[in-house]
Design a protein around this motif. Structure first.
Motif, PDB file in Angstrom:
ATOM      1  N   ILE A  41       0.882  -1.173   0.000  1.00 20.46           N
ATOM      2  CA  ILE A  41       0.000   0.000   0.000  1.00 20.46           C
ATOM      3  C   ILE A  41       0.916   1.218   0.000  1.00 20.46           C
ATOM      4  CG2 ILE A  41      -1.754   1.291   1.253  1.00 20.46           C
ATOM      5  CD1 ILE A  41      -2.566  -1.410   2.578  1.00 20.46           C
ATOM      6  N   THR A  42       0.765   2.072  -0.991  1.00 22.36           N
ATOM      7  CA  THR A  42       1.573   3.281  -1.095  1.00 22.36           C
ATOM      8  C   THR A  42       0.678   4.497  -0.955  1.00 22.36           C
ATOM      9  OG1 THR A  42       3.080   2.116  -2.589  1.00 22.36           O
ATOM     10  CG2 THR A  42       3.267   4.507  -2.514  1.00 22.36           C
ATOM     11  N   ASN A  43       1.049   5.403  -0.071  1.00 20.32           N
ATOM     12  CA  ASN A  43       0.314   6.657   0.156  1.00 20.32           C
ATOM     13  C   ASN A  43      -1.154   6.430   0.488  1.00 20.32           C
ATOM     14  OD1 ASN A  43       2.656   8.100  -0.371  1.00 20.32           O
ATOM     15  ND2 ASN A  43       2.220   8.176  -2.555  1.00 20.32           N
ATOM     16  N   GLY A  44      -1.467   5.348   1.197  1.00 24.27           N
ATOM     17  CA  GLY A  44      -2.843   5.076   1.599  1.00 24.27           C
ATOM     18  C   GLY A  44      -3.745   4.660   0.451  1.00 24.27           C
ATOM     19  N   GLY A  45      -3.167   4.403  -0.715  1.00 24.73           N
ATOM     20  CA  GLY A  45      -3.943   4.022  -1.903  1.00 24.73           C
ATOM     21  C   GLY A  45      -4.368   2.571  -1.867  1.00 24.73           C
ATOM     22  N   PRO A  46      -4.759   2.055  -3.029  1.00 26.48           N
ATOM     23  CA  PRO A  46      -5.212   0.661  -3.084  1.00 26.48           C
ATOM     24  C   PRO A  46      -4.070  -0.318  -2.810  1.00 26.48           C
ATOM     25  CG  PRO A  46      -5.052   1.584  -5.288  1.00 26.48           C
ATOM     26  CD  PRO A  46      -4.804   2.709  -4.330  1.00 26.48           C
ATOM     27  N   CYS A  47      -4.435  -1.486  -2.351  1.00 29.14           N
ATOM     28  CA  CYS A  47      -3.468  -2.538  -2.083  1.00 29.14           C
ATOM     29  C   CYS A  47      -3.094  -3.213  -3.402  1.00 29.14           C
ATOM     30  CB  CYS A  47      -4.072  -3.562  -1.119  1.00 29.14           C
ATOM     31  SG  CYS A  47      -2.929  -4.879  -0.674  1.00 29.14           S
ATOM     32  N   VAL A  48      -1.794  -3.370  -3.638  1.00 28.74           N
ATOM     33  CA  VAL A  48      -1.298  -4.028  -4.846  1.00 28.74           C
ATOM     34  C   VAL A  48      -0.674  -5.356  -4.429  1.00 28.74           C
ATOM     35  CG1 VAL A  48       0.322  -3.874  -6.771  1.00 28.74           C
ATOM     36  CG2 VAL A  48      -0.880  -1.822  -5.987  1.00 28.74           C
ATOM     37  N   LYS A  49      -1.145  -6.419  -5.038  1.00 26.62           N
ATOM     38  CA  LYS A  49      -0.647  -7.771  -4.769  1.00 26.62           C
ATOM     39  C   LYS A  49       0.260  -8.178  -5.916  1.00 26.62           C
ATOM     40  CE  LYS A  49      -2.443 -12.490  -4.222  1.00 26.62           C
ATOM     41  NZ  LYS A  49      -3.673 -13.296  -4.212  1.00 26.62           N
ATOM     42  N   SER A  50       1.432  -8.732  -5.588  1.00 25.51           N
ATOM     43  CA  SER A  50       2.341  -9.209  -6.631  1.00 25.51           C
ATOM     44  C   SER A  50       3.042 -10.475  -6.158  1.00 25.51           C
ATOM     45  CB  SER A  50       3.358  -8.121  -7.006  1.00 25.51           C
ATOM     46  OG  SER A  50       4.090  -7.715  -5.874  1.00 25.51           O
ATOM     47  N   LYS A  51       3.537 -11.232  -7.121  1.00 26.23           N
ATOM     48  CA  LYS A  51       4.245 -12.476  -6.807  1.00 26.23           C
ATOM     49  C   LYS A  51       5.648 -12.155  -6.313  1.00 26.23           C
ATOM     50  CE  LYS A  51       1.867 -15.305 -10.180  1.00 26.23           C
ATOM     51  NZ  LYS A  51       1.946 -16.008 -11.452  1.00 26.23           N
ATOM     52  N   LEU A  52       6.093 -12.935  -5.331  1.00 26.80           N
ATOM     53  CA  LEU A  52       7.491 -12.878  -4.914  1.00 26.80           C
ATOM     54  C   LEU A  52       8.243 -13.849  -5.807  1.00 26.80           C
ATOM     55  CD1 LEU A  52       7.214 -12.817  -1.022  1.00 26.80           C
ATOM     56  CD2 LEU A  52       8.077 -11.005  -2.492  1.00 26.80           C
ATOM     57  N   THR A  53       9.241 -13.355  -6.500  1.00 22.04           N
ATOM     58  CA  THR A  53       9.940 -14.200  -7.472  1.00 22.04           C
ATOM     59  C   THR A  53      11.138 -14.922  -6.886  1.00 22.04           C
ATOM     60  OG1 THR A  53      11.199 -12.275  -8.183  1.00 22.04           O
ATOM     61  CG2 THR A  53       9.190 -12.791  -9.423  1.00 22.04           C
ATOM     62  N   GLN A  54      11.484 -14.640  -5.641  1.00 25.02           N
ATOM     63  CA  GLN A  54      12.602 -15.354  -5.037  1.00 25.02           C
ATOM     64  C   GLN A  54      12.139 -16.098  -3.797  1.00 25.02           C
ATOM     65  OE1 GLN A  54      15.048 -11.854  -4.435  1.00 25.02           O
ATOM     66  NE2 GLN A  54      14.889 -12.091  -2.229  1.00 25.02           N
ATOM     67  N   LEU A  55      12.890 -17.101  -3.439  1.00 24.91           N
ATOM     68  CA  LEU A  55      12.588 -17.903  -2.266  1.00 24.91           C
ATOM     69  C   LEU A  55      13.085 -17.191  -1.014  1.00 24.91           C
ATOM     70  CD1 LEU A  55      13.696 -21.362  -3.668  1.00 24.91           C
ATOM     71  CD2 LEU A  55      11.376 -20.448  -3.540  1.00 24.91           C
ATOM     72  N   TRP A  56      12.602 -17.652   0.142  1.00 26.73           N
ATOM     73  CA  TRP A  56      13.093 -17.138   1.425  1.00 26.73           C
ATOM     74  C   TRP A  56      14.600 -17.249   1.419  1.00 26.73           C
ATOM     75  CZ3 TRP A  56      11.429 -14.377   5.358  1.00 26.73           C
ATOM     76  CH2 TRP A  56      12.127 -14.394   6.565  1.00 26.73           C
ATOM     77  N   MET A  57      15.267 -16.170   1.751  1.00 23.85           N
ATOM     78  CA  MET A  57      16.710 -16.138   1.572  1.00 23.85           C
ATOM     79  C   MET A  57      17.514 -16.591   2.776  1.00 23.85           C
ATOM     80  SD  MET A  57      17.419 -12.127   1.679  1.00 23.85           S
ATOM     81  CE  MET A  57      17.066 -11.175   3.125  1.00 23.85           C
ATOM     82  N   GLY A  58      16.885 -16.799   3.913  1.00 22.45           N
ATOM     83  CA  GLY A  58      17.672 -17.096   5.096  1.00 22.45           C
ATOM     84  C   GLY A  58      18.440 -15.843   5.479  1.00 22.45           C
ATOM     85  N   CYS A  59      19.743 -15.944   5.634  1.00 20.83           N
ATOM     86  CA  CYS A  59      20.528 -14.757   5.990  1.00 20.83           C
ATOM     87  C   CYS A  59      20.756 -13.859   4.779  1.00 20.83           C
ATOM     88  CB  CYS A  59      21.866 -15.175   6.591  1.00 20.83           C
ATOM     89  SG  CYS A  59      22.891 -13.764   7.079  1.00 20.83           S
ATOM     90  N   MET A  60      21.298 -14.390   3.735  1.00 20.04           N
ATOM     91  CA  MET A  60      21.586 -13.622   2.517  1.00 20.04           C
ATOM     92  C   MET A  60      21.133 -14.432   1.297  1.00 20.04           C
ATOM     93  SD  MET A  60      23.007 -10.674   2.847  1.00 20.04           S
ATOM     94  CE  MET A  60      22.567 -10.037   4.446  1.00 20.04           C
ATOM     95  N   PRO A  61      20.740 -13.751   0.224  1.00 24.01           N
ATOM     96  CA  PRO A  61      20.352 -14.488  -0.987  1.00 24.01           C
ATOM     97  C   PRO A  61      21.500 -15.358  -1.490  1.00 24.01           C
ATOM     98  CG  PRO A  61      19.818 -12.153  -1.191  1.00 24.01           C
ATOM     99  CD  PRO A  61      20.635 -12.311   0.054  1.00 24.01           C
ATOM    100  N   LYS A  62      21.170 -16.478  -2.113  1.00 21.30           N
ATOM    101  CA  LYS A  62      22.195 -17.386  -2.634  1.00 21.30           C
ATOM    102  C   LYS A  62      23.071 -16.711  -3.690  1.00 21.30           C
ATOM    103  CE  LYS A  62      19.714 -21.794  -1.918  1.00 21.30           C
ATOM    104  NZ  LYS A  62      19.435 -21.625  -0.585  1.00 21.30           N
ATOM    105  N   THR A  63      22.545 -15.711  -4.350  1.00 21.08           N
ATOM    106  CA  THR A  63      23.301 -15.017  -5.395  1.00 21.08           C
ATOM    107  C   THR A  63      24.219 -13.931  -4.849  1.00 21.08           C
ATOM    108  OG1 THR A  63      21.461 -13.492  -5.719  1.00 21.08           O
ATOM    109  CG2 THR A  63      21.545 -15.444  -7.148  1.00 21.08           C
ATOM    110  N   SER A  64      24.197 -13.696  -3.530  1.00 27.25           N
ATOM    111  CA  SER A  64      25.059 -12.660  -2.954  1.00 27.25           C
ATOM    112  C   SER A  64      26.497 -13.160  -2.861  1.00 27.25           C
ATOM    113  CB  SER A  64      24.547 -12.234  -1.581  1.00 27.25           C
ATOM    114  OG  SER A  64      24.546 -13.331  -0.704  1.00 27.25           O
ATOM    115  N   LYS A  65      27.423 -12.220  -2.719  1.00 21.66           N
ATOM    116  CA  LYS A  65      28.843 -12.556  -2.643  1.00 21.66           C
ATOM    117  C   LYS A  65      29.404 -12.082  -1.306  1.00 21.66           C
ATOM    118  CE  LYS A  65      33.263 -11.780  -4.910  1.00 21.66           C
ATOM    119  NZ  LYS A  65      33.980 -11.030  -5.934  1.00 21.66           N
ATOM    120  N   PHE A  66      30.049 -12.992  -0.581  1.00 23.18           N
ATOM    121  CA  PHE A  66      30.693 -12.647   0.690  1.00 23.18           C
ATOM    122  C   PHE A  66      31.901 -11.765   0.409  1.00 23.18           C
ATOM    123  CE2 PHE A  66      33.759 -13.706   4.105  1.00 23.18           C
ATOM    124  CZ  PHE A  66      33.035 -13.204   5.177  1.00 23.18           C
ATOM    125  N   MET A  67      31.951 -10.600   1.075  1.00 25.96           N
ATOM    126  CA  MET A  67      33.025  -9.636   0.820  1.00 25.96           C
ATOM    127  C   MET A  67      34.066  -9.588   1.944  1.00 25.96           C
ATOM    128  SD  MET A  67      32.061  -8.561  -2.105  1.00 25.96           S
ATOM    129  CE  MET A  67      33.022  -7.111  -2.437  1.00 25.96           C
TER     130      MET A  67
END
Length: 167
Positions: A41-67
């Motif tokens: 919900i942005t600025n009190g407007g209508p609710c927008v529903k969308s698909k989450l395209t990634q899985l629960w990431m745990g600590c960090m996404p699998k595609t992240s790089k440890f620095m």
């Protein structure tokens, strides 16, 4: 921004203010990774529903790089942190986020983002304060009434609004 995360329920709830191109507004986001949906919900407007395209990431996404790791603070008042680079490439945001979390429990410390949103250059920085264990108010994960009958947003709807992705 106020952020709540329940790793057992695999839900994230956030609310706060946004500032963009000399404008400001409010947002409320609920991500349900078990159901694979996000409500916004942005600025009190209508609710927008969308698909989450990634899985629960745990600590960090699998595609992240440890620095690397570092120690923040001095002596007994210090904590070991891990630094990560998270690469984003979606229809709304392209760039790299650098996140810092505690090494022991993956508690967020801060992050920065450099990139572009819909072709416009951007940079943001976030710091995390007042962290507490447990969810004091479980109602933050309750679906707002305006979202009960929200329909899936199409790409046109997403392009007309501010598509906020927490994770």
């Amino acid at each position: 921004m106020k952020l709540s995360m329940d790793t057992n329920l695999k839900k994230v709830a956030a609310s706060g203010q946004w500032y963009y191109d000399q404008q400001q507004g409010t947002f409320q986001v609920l991500q349900d990774f078990k159901a694979g949906v996000q409500y916004q919900i942005t600025n009190g407007g209508p609710c927008v529903k969308s698909k989450l395209t990634q899985l629960w990431m745990g600590c960090m996404p699998k595609t992240s790089k440890f620095m690397g790791s570092a120690v923040v603070g001095l002596g007994d008042d210090s904590i070991k942190v891990n630094n990560w680079a998270i690469f984003m490439n979606s229809s709304s945001v392209m760039g790299t986020s650098y996140a810092q979390v505690t090494a022991k429990d993956c508690v967020p410390i801060g992050s920065s983002l450099q990139g572009s949103a819909k072709g416009v250059g951007m940079m943001s920085a976030q710091g995390v304060t007042n962290v507490s264990a447990g969810i004091k108010d479980p109602s933050v994960f309750s679906l707002p009434a305006s979202c009960q009958k929200a329909k899936e947003a199409d790409e046109k709807d997403k392009d007309n609004g501010m598509d906020i992705r927490l994770f």
